[in-house]
Each structure stands twice: as structure tokens, then as C-alpha cells.
Design an enzyme around this catalytic site. Structure first.
Site, PDB file in Angstrom:
ATOM      1  N   GLU A  57       0.861  -1.189   0.000  1.00 19.16           N
ATOM      2  CA  GLU A  57       0.000   0.000   0.000  1.00 19.16           C
ATOM      3  C   GLU A  57       0.905   1.249   0.000  1.00 19.16           C
ATOM      4  O   GLU A  57       1.940   1.271   0.695  1.00 19.16           O
ATOM      5  CB  GLU A  57      -0.843  -0.047   1.287  1.00 19.16           C
ATOM      6  CG  GLU A  57      -1.781   1.113   1.525  1.00 19.16           C
ATOM      7  CD  GLU A  57      -2.501   0.997   2.897  1.00 19.16           C
ATOM      8  OE1 GLU A  57      -2.090   0.166   3.745  1.00 19.16           O
ATOM      9  OE2 GLU A  57      -3.477   1.737   3.099  1.00 19.16           O
ATOM     10  N   LYS A 127      -9.760   2.171  -1.571  1.00 21.55           N
ATOM     11  CA  LYS A 127      -9.983   1.492  -0.280  1.00 21.55           C
ATOM     12  C   LYS A 127     -11.316   1.911   0.344  1.00 21.55           C
ATOM     13  O   LYS A 127     -11.578   3.115   0.514  1.00 21.55           O
ATOM     14  CB  LYS A 127      -8.819   1.862   0.641  1.00 21.55           C
ATOM     15  CG  LYS A 127      -8.731   1.131   1.950  1.00 21.55           C
ATOM     16  CD  LYS A 127      -7.447   1.563   2.682  1.00 21.55           C
ATOM     17  CE  LYS A 127      -7.177   0.773   3.926  1.00 21.55           C
ATOM     18  NZ  LYS A 127      -5.896   1.195   4.569  1.00 21.55           N
ATOM     19  N   CYS A 160      -5.051  -3.421   2.861  1.00 15.23           N
ATOM     20  CA  CYS A 160      -4.715  -3.403   4.278  1.00 15.23           C
ATOM     21  C   CYS A 160      -5.918  -3.631   5.190  1.00 15.23           C
ATOM     22  O   CYS A 160      -6.429  -4.732   5.261  1.00 15.23           O
ATOM     23  CB  CYS A 160      -3.961  -2.116   4.612  1.00 15.23           C
ATOM     24  SG  CYS A 160      -2.944  -2.307   6.103  1.00 15.23           S
ATOM     25  N   VAL A 187       0.099  -1.988  10.800  1.00 17.92           N
ATOM     26  CA  VAL A 187       0.692  -1.572  12.075  1.00 17.92           C
ATOM     27  C   VAL A 187       0.137  -2.397  13.235  1.00 17.92           C
ATOM     28  O   VAL A 187       0.731  -2.432  14.306  1.00 17.92           O
ATOM     29  CB  VAL A 187       0.479  -0.061  12.348  1.00 17.92           C
ATOM     30  CG1 VAL A 187       1.296   0.768  11.382  1.00 17.92           C
ATOM     31  CG2 VAL A 187      -0.986   0.318  12.302  1.00 17.92           C
TER      32      VAL A 187
HETATM   33  C1  ACM Z   1      -3.868   0.201   7.232  1.00 12.54           C
HETATM   34  O1  ACM Z   1      -5.004  -0.012   6.792  1.00 12.54           O
HETATM   35  N1  ACM Z   1      -2.933   0.737   6.490  1.00 12.54           N
HETATM   36  C2  ACM Z   1      -3.535  -0.148   8.620  1.00 12.54           C
END
Ligand code: ACM
Length: 281
Positions: A57, A127, A160, A187
Site C-alpha cells: 500500500e 480502499k 490493508c 501496524v
Molecule cells: C492500514 O489499513 N494501512 C492499517
């Protein structure tokens, strides 16, 4: 239940798909240095022999952006530096390329992923679940995930934190995806394990390509992972340092949804009893 089978048949390939080489490249970008990050990513990919290469990402821009204006200054509208780089790398490696970027999508600034093969952009995905501080610079995606054909396989992108929502992988699975492409900047410590479950639930492969390094108070957790359709870890990168992993998979194995002779992952579902999942209040 019938619809899931129809979707699989509608997507069935004209010829038996060949095994596919998938590369996952864990990078360590520096925030804001797009040209340098792309150069570093290309250097890591230089000797890769694969059909499909996945990057993390936001691997060209870095992750944390203080405002929409800052993010916009690093954005690509589909004809900018990052997509041009991906097309050039695709031709150089003779491989499809997937990765995350900041998409200037009309008036919107979005955390997005691209899938490029040669000069063709196979798909762009914005996203749909923004994580924590991403809600400041980015507009969330409003379009559902999609499945597209890529080098003989059916693939779908998620990004992510989408891992937290089993509906995302489920929709991709029901739409016929064999491989989930999952560029990440993780993270929290749970996604790699969760993706094992997403893969098992849906009988699909997944490529969770994470980054390493730190930005402000965040440390990215590495451990990029290629997951098999039974939830098995096929490859995992270290927690620190850049890394390249390449795995051969046969995407057609993802078309077998049987768990036992009497249990099919999709036709055993009882969606008529799950209405709560799609109600908004
Ligand atoms: C994330 O969605 N980059 C933690």
C-alpha cells in the site's frame, strides 16, 4: 447459492490455467519521496521472474499525510508518475504489477491500488475501509471490489485494513476470485493470521504485501505473507528489512470449494439467515 456457482462458471477460463509465479516485494519507503521510492522498488524487482508482482500500500508516497492538500500533491490521476512506472516495469519484467498509490479520482483523493499489465490498467480500487488517520487526507472508496482476469487467473484487490471486514474477501470469493491481492501498510499485529482465515473461509489464495520502517509514531510490521487456499502460509517475509518472495501457485486449485465430500464453502452458506449483516442500522 446458485448465484455463487453462476459467478464461478461465468468466469471459468477457456483453457486450463497454468501455474502462476507470484512475487511479493516488501519495501521501506520514505514519506514524500515518490521518485526515490519508485527507483528503490524497481531495484528490488529487477531480477524477479514472475507473472504477477505485488508491492505494498502507498509504497511510492509513504503512509501518513497531514492533509488532503499534501496527499493531493503526491497523487496520480492514472496518467502520472506511479502508473507510468508500473507500466514500464510490467513491460520490463513481462509481469502484471499491483501496488498501492494515491489516486486523484476526479475531485477525490483516495488510498487506492492499481493492477497494470503492459500499457493496460486492468483495475483501480479505492480502499473502502479507511484506518485511523487515513480519514484526514483520503476520501473513502464507494465502489464495491471487483474481480478481473489477469494472466489466466481471476484476481481481486483489497487494501490493508479491509482484512478486518470478512465481507470484503467473501464478496471477492463469491465473485470468483482465485487470488486476493492485498497491498498493505500494517501496524496492528493480527492481519497475517486473519488472512489465513479469510483464505480458508473462501478457498482462495492471498498476497498480503506489507512494508517496513517507521513514520512518526507508527512502525510497520513487515511479515508480508502469501497464503494458500487452506490457510497455509506459503511464504512470509521477515519483520524488518526489505524482502522479495516468489511462490508458484495453481490458481485453479481455488475453484475447488469442497471442505468434505458433503461440505461446500459457498453452497453451505445460509444467506437467507444473514440479513443482519447487510442492514445498516
Ligand atoms: C492500514 O489499513 N494501512 C492499517
Amino acid at each position: 447459492m446458485i448465484a455463487a456457482r453462476d459467478a464461478m462458471e461465468a468466469f471459468s477460463l477457456s483453457e486450463e490455467a497454468e501455474p502462476m509465479k507470484i512475487a511479493m516485494i516488501q519495501t521501506s519507503p520514505t514519506n514524500g519521496r515518490v521518485t526515490e521510492n519508485l527507483k528503490d522498488a524497481a531495484a528490488l524487482a529487477a531480477n524477479v521472474d514472475a507473472d504477477l508482482v505485488v508491492f505494498p500500500e502507498l509504497f511510492a508516497t509513504g503512509y501518513l499525510h497531514a492533509s488532503k492538500e499534501v496527499a493531493a500533491s503526491l497523487a496520480d490521476d492514472g496518467s502520472g508518475e506511479t502508473i507510468a512506472w508500473a507500466k514500464a516495469l510490467s513491460k520490463q519484467l513481462d509481469a502484471a504489477i499491483c501496488g498501492g498509490f494515491i489516486w486523484k479520482n476526479g475531485e477525490l483523493i483516495q488510498n487506492a491500488a492499481f493492477l497494470v499489465d503492459g500499457d493496460e490498467v486492468l483495475d483501480l480500487y479505492a480502499k473502502i475501509h479507511l484506518f485511523d488517520r487515513e480519514k484526514v487526507p483520503f476520501d473513502q472508496g464507494e465502489a464495491p471490489t471487483r474481480v478481473v482476469e489477469c494472466r489466466g487467473a481471476r484476481v481481486g484487490m483489497m487494501i490493508c485494513y479491509d482484512w478486518q471486514f470478512p465481507e470484503v474477501a467473501r464478496c471477492l470469493g463469491l465473485d470468483g476470485a482465485q487470488i486476493l491481492l492485498h497491498p498493505s501498510n500494517l501496524v496492528l499485529p493480527w492481519a497475517q493470521d486473519a488472512m489465513r482465515t479469510r483464505c480458508l473461509e473462501n478457498g482462495v489464495f492471498a498476497v498480503t504485501c506489507n512494508r517496513v520502517g517507521s513514520e512518526q509514531d507508527l512502525t510497520f510490521t513487515g511479515q508480508s505473507q502469501i497464503t494458500g487456499r487452506k490457510g497455509e502460509v506459503l511464504a512470509r517475509s521477515p519483520e524488518t528489512g526489505t524482502d522479495v518472495q516468489i511462490v508458484d501457485i495453481d490458481p485453479t486449485h481455488a475453484d475447488d470449494k469442497q471442505l468434505t465430500p458433503n461440505n461446500h464453502r459457498f453452497t453451505d452458506r445460509r444467506p437467507e439467515l444473514y440479513g443482519r449483516v447487510t442492514r445498516t442500522s
